[in-house]
Scaffold this active site. Structure first.
Site, PDB file in Angstrom:
ATOM      1  N   CYS A 232       1.858 -12.093  -9.265  1.00 21.85           N
ATOM      2  CA  CYS A 232       1.044 -11.099  -8.577  1.00 21.85           C
ATOM      3  C   CYS A 232       0.500 -11.726  -7.300  1.00 21.85           C
ATOM      4  O   CYS A 232      -0.034 -12.839  -7.330  1.00 21.85           O
ATOM      5  CB  CYS A 232      -0.108 -10.635  -9.470  1.00 21.85           C
ATOM      6  SG  CYS A 232      -1.206  -9.490  -8.624  1.00 21.85           S
TER       7      CYS A 232
ATOM      8  N   ASN B 289       6.585 -11.866 -15.408  1.00 28.52           N
ATOM      9  CA  ASN B 289       6.424 -11.202 -16.708  1.00 28.52           C
ATOM     10  C   ASN B 289       7.318 -11.872 -17.734  1.00 28.52           C
ATOM     11  O   ASN B 289       8.268 -12.564 -17.392  1.00 28.52           O
ATOM     12  CB  ASN B 289       6.907  -9.754 -16.606  1.00 28.52           C
ATOM     13  CG  ASN B 289       5.873  -8.879 -16.006  1.00 28.52           C
ATOM     14  OD1 ASN B 289       5.893  -8.665 -14.808  1.00 28.52           O
ATOM     15  ND2 ASN B 289       4.974  -8.387 -16.809  1.00 28.52           N
TER      16      ASN B 289
ATOM     17  N   ASP C 280       7.400  -5.573  -9.937  1.00 27.37           N
ATOM     18  CA  ASP C 280       6.531  -6.720 -10.226  1.00 27.37           C
ATOM     19  C   ASP C 280       7.290  -8.027  -9.995  1.00 27.37           C
ATOM     20  O   ASP C 280       6.726  -9.013  -9.522  1.00 27.37           O
ATOM     21  CB  ASP C 280       6.072  -6.633 -11.695  1.00 27.37           C
ATOM     22  CG  ASP C 280       4.745  -7.311 -11.949  1.00 27.37           C
ATOM     23  OD1 ASP C 280       4.219  -7.955 -11.026  1.00 27.37           O
ATOM     24  OD2 ASP C 280       4.237  -7.202 -13.077  1.00 27.37           O
TER      25      ASP C 280
HETATM   26  C1  LIG Z   1      -4.811   0.162  -1.837  1.00 25.94           C
HETATM   27  C2  LIG Z   1      -4.732  -0.355  -0.433  1.00 25.94           C
HETATM   28  C3  LIG Z   1      -3.792   0.491   0.408  1.00 25.94           C
HETATM   29  C4  LIG Z   1      -6.128  -0.274   0.162  1.00 25.94           C
HETATM   30  O1  LIG Z   1      -6.145  -0.984   1.380  1.00 25.94           O
HETATM   31  P1  LIG Z   1      -7.211  -0.604   2.512  1.00 25.94           P
HETATM   32  O2  LIG Z   1      -7.009  -1.570   3.648  1.00 25.94           O
HETATM   33  O3  LIG Z   1      -8.562  -0.514   1.901  1.00 25.94           O
HETATM   34  O4  LIG Z   1      -6.687   0.866   2.893  1.00 25.94           O
HETATM   35  P2  LIG Z   1      -7.189   1.920   3.934  1.00 25.94           P
HETATM   36  O5  LIG Z   1      -7.148   3.246   3.266  1.00 25.94           O
HETATM   37  O6  LIG Z   1      -8.487   1.494   4.589  1.00 25.94           O
HETATM   38  O7  LIG Z   1      -6.045   1.895   5.039  1.00 25.94           O
HETATM   39  C5  LIG Z   1      -5.825   0.737   5.826  1.00 25.94           C
HETATM   40  C6  LIG Z   1      -4.405   0.731   6.349  1.00 25.94           C
HETATM   41  O8  LIG Z   1      -3.484   0.715   5.246  1.00 25.94           O
HETATM   42  C7  LIG Z   1      -2.619   1.855   5.317  1.00 25.94           C
HETATM   43  N1  LIG Z   1      -2.384   2.340   3.961  1.00 25.94           N
HETATM   44  C8  LIG Z   1      -3.299   2.749   3.056  1.00 25.94           C
HETATM   45  N2  LIG Z   1      -2.693   3.131   1.935  1.00 25.94           N
HETATM   46  C9  LIG Z   1      -1.372   2.968   2.125  1.00 25.94           C
HETATM   47  C10 LIG Z   1      -0.248   3.208   1.315  1.00 25.94           C
HETATM   48  N3  LIG Z   1      -0.351   3.681   0.065  1.00 25.94           N
HETATM   49  N4  LIG Z   1       0.973   2.934   1.814  1.00 25.94           N
HETATM   50  C11 LIG Z   1       1.107   2.451   3.073  1.00 25.94           C
HETATM   51  N5  LIG Z   1       0.071   2.179   3.876  1.00 25.94           N
HETATM   52  C12 LIG Z   1      -1.163   2.457   3.421  1.00 25.94           C
HETATM   53  C13 LIG Z   1      -3.380   2.864   6.175  1.00 25.94           C
HETATM   54  O9  LIG Z   1      -2.463   3.754   6.774  1.00 25.94           O
HETATM   55  C14 LIG Z   1      -4.053   1.960   7.170  1.00 25.94           C
HETATM   56  O10 LIG Z   1      -3.079   1.568   8.125  1.00 25.94           O
HETATM   57  P3  LIG Z   1      -3.484   1.163   9.631  1.00 25.94           P
HETATM   58  O11 LIG Z   1      -4.182   2.377  10.162  1.00 25.94           O
HETATM   59  O12 LIG Z   1      -4.395  -0.033   9.521  1.00 25.94           O
HETATM   60  O13 LIG Z   1      -2.185   0.847  10.259  1.00 25.94           O
HETATM   61  C15 LIG Z   1      -4.269  -1.841  -0.382  1.00 25.94           C
HETATM   62  O14 LIG Z   1      -5.241  -2.636  -0.958  1.00 25.94           O
HETATM   63  C16 LIG Z   1      -2.949  -2.053  -1.085  1.00 25.94           C
HETATM   64  O15 LIG Z   1      -1.901  -1.555  -0.646  1.00 25.94           O
HETATM   65  N6  LIG Z   1      -2.955  -2.821  -2.176  1.00 25.94           N
HETATM   66  C17 LIG Z   1      -1.749  -3.022  -2.938  1.00 25.94           C
HETATM   67  C18 LIG Z   1      -1.935  -4.099  -3.904  1.00 25.94           C
HETATM   68  C19 LIG Z   1      -0.701  -4.295  -4.750  1.00 25.94           C
HETATM   69  O16 LIG Z   1       0.329  -3.660  -4.571  1.00 25.94           O
HETATM   70  N7  LIG Z   1      -0.829  -5.249  -5.669  1.00 25.94           N
HETATM   71  C20 LIG Z   1       0.248  -5.579  -6.548  1.00 25.94           C
HETATM   72  C21 LIG Z   1       0.495  -4.518  -7.581  1.00 25.94           C
HETATM   73  S1  LIG Z   1      -0.689  -4.515  -8.914  1.00 25.94           S
HETATM   74  C22 LIG Z   1      -0.045  -5.644  -9.994  1.00 25.94           C
HETATM   75  O17 LIG Z   1       0.892  -6.337  -9.680  1.00 25.94           O
HETATM   76  C23 LIG Z   1      -0.603  -5.691 -11.372  1.00 25.94           C
HETATM   77  C24 LIG Z   1       0.279  -5.004 -12.402  1.00 25.94           C
HETATM   78  C25 LIG Z   1       0.349  -3.490 -12.159  1.00 25.94           C
HETATM   79  O18 LIG Z   1       1.625  -5.477 -12.351  1.00 25.94           O
HETATM   80  C26 LIG Z   1      -0.278  -5.232 -13.823  1.00 25.94           C
HETATM   81  C27 LIG Z   1      -0.724  -6.667 -14.064  1.00 25.94           C
HETATM   82  O19 LIG Z   1       0.113  -7.589 -14.179  1.00 25.94           O
HETATM   83  O20 LIG Z   1      -1.929  -6.848 -14.112  1.00 25.94           O
END
Ligand SMILES: CC(C)(COP(=O)([O-])OP(=O)([O-])OC[C@H]1O[C@@H](n2cnc3c(N)ncnc32)[C@H](O)[C@@H]1OP(=O)([O-])[O-])[C@@H](O)C(=O)NCCC(=O)NCCSC(=O)C[C@@](C)(O)CC(=O)[O-]
Length: 300
Positions: free
Chosen positions: A240, A249, A16
Site C-alpha cells: 500500500c 496480499n 492492490d
Molecule cells: C481521495 C483523494 C482523491 C482525496 O484527495 P484530495 O487532494 O483531498 O482531493 P480533492 O477533492 O481536494 O481534489 C484534489 C485534486 O485531486 C483530483 N481528484 C479528486 N478525486 C479524484 C479522483 N477520484 N480521480 C482523479 N482525480 C481526483 C481533483 O480533480 C483535484 O485535481 P486538481 O484540481 O488539483 O488538478 C486522494 O486522497 C486519493 O486519490 N487517494 C487514493 C488513495 C489510494 O488509492 N490508496 C490506495 C488504495 S486503498 C488500499 O490499498 C487499502 C485496501 C483497499 O487495499 C485494503 C487494505 O489493504 O487495507
C-alpha cells in the site's frame, strides 16, 4: 471443523498488486494480466482505481484498461472509487461494480484519502445513491483492521463499527484489510467475532497482507470463523502506498492450494494462474511471491 462449503476469491492483483509499483507498467501488460486471470477462472477481478493520479500514479490508466479487457459473462470486474469524481469516471469507463474504502484508524484515513473516517463515510453516501440509480453494486473496505502504521493497535470494536456503517449504507459485503500484515490468527478470530456481532458473517471478507508471513494462517483462522470470501493477489504482488514496508496480499496461488487441500472447490485452474502470475513478475522483474508457484516451478 465447520468450514464453509464455498469460498469466493476476489483477485486484487491488478489493483492492490500493482498500485505501489514505481516503474511504468503498460496498459497492454495490465490488460493481459486481467485477461489471463479471468481465463484461469477467477470470478472477481479488481481491475484498477479511479483515484487521484497525483496520489497513486500507477492507477492513472484504469479507464484504458477497462476499455481493453475481454469481459467474460459471470466475471465481476471491479474498481476502487474514493469519491463521486472517481465514481463518475468509473461509470464512464463502463464499470459495473465499485468499492469504497474507509479505515479503522483516523491517521491512516488522513494519509490515504485525506479526510477523517466520518468524512469518508459521508463522501460515500452520494456514491451509494448514484450506484443504486445505475444498478452498480458497491463493496466496502475497512483498512488497518489488525494494526495501523501510524497508530499501532486498533480495537476490533472500532473495525466492527466502521464495517457496520458501510454495511448499513448499502455495501453488500465488507472486506476487512490487514493493511500492514501484522495480524495473527488469534487476533483475526477476535476481529471476526466482533465484526460478526454487527454484520452477517457471510458478508465479511478477509484481506490479508503477508508482511509478517501470517496471511495464510489468518485466512485459515477466518475460515474457521465462517468467513467465505477472501481477497488475494496473484504472485503475492502488492503493498500500500500509505503503509511503508507493507508487502503484498496473500498470494492467490497459495490460498487456492490451501482451499484445494480442504476440498473446497473454487473452479480456478492452478496452472493457468501460475502462468499469469509468473508473466507479470517477469514484466516487473520481480521474484514470484507465491510459495506454491515457486515450488511448482522448481519441481519442473
Ligand atoms: C481521495 C483523494 C482523491 C482525496 O484527495 P484530495 O487532494 O483531498 O482531493 P480533492 O477533492 O481536494 O481534489 C484534489 C485534486 O485531486 C483530483 N481528484 C479528486 N478525486 C479524484 C479522483 N477520484 N480521480 C482523479 N482525480 C481526483 C481533483 O480533480 C483535484 O485535481 P486538481 O484540481 O488539483 O488538478 C486522494 O486522497 C486519493 O486519490 N487517494 C487514493 C488513495 C489510494 O488509492 N490508496 C490506495 C488504495 S486503498 C488500499 O490499498 C487499502 C485496501 C483497499 O487495499 C485494503 C487494505 O489493504 O487495507
Amino acid at each position: 471443523m465447520n468450514l464453509p462449503q464455498h469460498v469466493r476469491l476476489v483477485e486484487v492483483g491488478p489493483r492492490d498488486g500493482l498500485q505501489n509499483e514505481k516503474q511504468p507498467i503498460s496498459v497492454a501488460d495490465k490488460v493481459r494480466l486481467v485477461d489471463e486471470l479471468s481465463a484461469a477462472g477467477l470470478g472477481y477481478i479488481e481491475v484498477g482505481s479511479f483515484v487521484s493520479p497525483k496520489w497513486v500514479p500507477q492507477m492513472a490508466g484504469s479507464a484504458e484498461v477497462f476499455a481493453q479487457i475481454q469481459r467474460h459473462a459471470g466475471v465481476v470486474y471491479g474498481a476502487l472509487t474514493p469519491n463521486m469524481q472517481g465514481f463518475e469516471a468509473a461509470v464512464a469507463a463502463g464499470v459495473k461494480e465499485v468499492a469504497v474504502f474507509a479505515a479503522a484508524s483516523e491517521a491512516f484515513s488522513q494519509k490515504n484519502i485525506n479526510c477523517s473516517i466520518s468524512e469518508s463515510l459521508q463522501r460515500f453516501v452520494p456514491i451509494m445513491d448514484a450506484a443504486r440509480q445505475h444498478g452498480i453494486s458497491v463493496r466496502g473496505y475497512v483498512s488497518c483492521v489488525l494494526g495501523c502504521p501510524y497508530e499501532g493497535d486498533v480495537a476490533p470494536q472500532q473495525v466492527a463499527d466502521v464495517a457496520a456503517e458501510l454495511f448499513a449504507m448499502g455495501c453488500y459485503e465488507v472486506s476487512l484489510g490487514d493493511t500492514i500484515g501484522t495480524g495473527t490468527a488469534g487476533a483475526t478470530r477476535r476481529l471476526i467475532e466482533a465484526t460478526a456481532a454487527k454484520i452477517p458473517r457471510e458478508k465479511i471478507g478477509g484481506h490479508f497482507h503477508d508482511t509478517y508471513g501470517q496471511a495464510l494462517a489468518n485466512v485459515y483462522a477466518s475460515l474457521l470463523e465462517g468467513v467465505s470470501v477472501f481477497d488475494s493477489s496473484v504472485a503475492g504482488l502488492g503493498g500500500c502506498p500509505y503503509a511503508k514496508g507493507a508487502t503484498g496480499n496473500v498470494a492467490t496461488e497459495d490460498v487456492l492450494y490451501l482451499l484445494n487441500g480442504l476440498g473446497i472447490d473454487t473452479g480456478i485452474d492452478m496452472d493457468r494462474l501460475i502462468v499469469a502470475g509468473q508473466r507479470i513478475c517477469d514484466v516487473l522483474g520481480k521474484a514470484n511471491g507465491s510459495r506454491v508457484a515457486r515450488a511448482r516451478q522448481a519441481s519442473r
